[in-house]
Design an enzyme around this catalytic site. Structure first.
Site, short mmCIF file in Angstrom:
data_model
loop_
_atom_site.label_atom_id
_atom_site.label_comp_id
_atom_site.label_asym_id
_atom_site.label_seq_id
_atom_site.Cartn_x
_atom_site.Cartn_y
_atom_site.Cartn_z
N TYR A 160 55.13 28.97 59.09
CA TYR A 160 54.83 30.31 59.71
C TYR A 160 56.24 30.64 60.14
O TYR A 160 56.58 32.04 59.86
CB TYR A 160 53.82 29.99 60.77
CG TYR A 160 53.41 31.32 61.47
CD1 TYR A 160 52.62 32.34 60.68
CD2 TYR A 160 53.84 31.78 62.79
CE1 TYR A 160 52.35 33.60 61.50
CE2 TYR A 160 53.57 32.68 63.29
CZ TYR A 160 52.72 33.75 62.80
OH TYR A 160 52.49 34.89 63.46
N SER A 186 56.98 37.69 64.62
CA SER A 186 56.60 36.53 65.76
C SER A 186 57.55 36.05 66.52
O SER A 186 58.80 35.92 66.13
CB SER A 186 55.65 35.67 65.04
OG SER A 186 55.32 34.55 65.76
#
Length: 261
Positions: free
Chosen positions: A157, A144
């Site tokens: 995250y 990501s």
């Protein structure tokens, strides 16, 4: 894209039942890869595999939880035995638990890392053992762009994805002598159910595209969200023969949101 060297290759894909994982499975299958689709949700997984088979693609479902190393070892052995030697591994399985650091529970933190980081470790360790014996293979981890940019309410995250990115680079260094390439594709905001769950309505997407000084976000220069197929196409390139001399690389697919940093 007409990818070189994909036809007939066996591709182990985690998180294959939806979103980016499903897009990767469909994209590789369209190039003639034989898909070993892995996901913890057997019902959704079977729907994807049945759909691929209806299109004349080669695909089999292997329900498993990437957090369970013994289960992943068992599934890897089954794929090798029932489908043949695994040529490609794509680590896509992931979860997103947003929250400010002081509001995150132990369970939320650990659940995020157990899938996004430990899951990548479990699948990569299991599959790469077979690849090492054959001195051949390609591994891609879907990371990501949050791994490289601090974001409020994204500590768990972003940290878990940063761990997965660095793990994959270390893996690539250790496996280079075995002719195994390891790379990362790092998406930005993408049109998936996981992404939409963060927003109350479509205005959420508009705000992400615009950016916000209050939340320290730059926005997306290309003025649009990514589609899962955009991420899948990047994965396809990295596992193909066209990327034969690329390893330990992090390819950011975020419409310029991280400004190329």
């Amino acid at each position: 894209m007409n990818a070189k060297g994909i036809e007939g290759k066996i591709a182990f894909i985690t998180g294959a039942a939806q979103g980016i994982g499903e897009a990767v499975a469909r994209t590789l299958a369209s190039q003639g890869a034989h898909i070993a689709a892995v996901d913890y949700n057997p019902e959704k997984l079977e729907k994807v595999v049945s759909s691929l088979k209806a299109e004349g693609r080669h695909a089999e479902a292997f329900p498993a939880d990437v957090r369970d190393s013994a289960a992943i070892d068992e599934i890897t052995a089954r794929i090798e035995r029932e489908m043949g030697p695994i040529d490609i591994l794509v680590n896509v399985a992931g979860v997103l638990r947003p929250g400010l650091i002081h509001s995150l529970s132990d369970e939320e933190w650990e659940a995020t890392f157990s899938v996004n980081s430990t899951g990548v470790f479990n699948a990569s360790r299991s599959v790469s053992k077979y690849m090492m014996d054959r001195r051949s293979g390609s591994i891609v981890t879907v990371g990501s762009n949050a791994a490289g940019v601090p974001r409020t309410s994204m500590a768990a995250y972003a940290s878990s994805k940063a761990a997965a990115v660095m793990f994959t680079k270390c893996l690539g260094l250790e496996l280079a002598e075995y002719n195994i390439r390891c790379n990362i594709v790092s998406p930005g905001s993408t049109e998936t159910d996981m992404q939409w769950s963060l927003w109350a309505d479509e205005n959420g997407a508009e705000q992400v595209i615009k950016g916000s000084l209050e939340t320290f976000k730059t926005g997306i220069p290309l003025k649009k969200l990514a589609k899962p197929s955009d991420i899948a196409d990047a994965v396809l390139f990295l596992v193909s023969g066209q990327a034969g001399h690329i390893t330990m690389h992090n390819l950011c697919v975020d419409g310029g949101a991280t400004l190329g940093v």
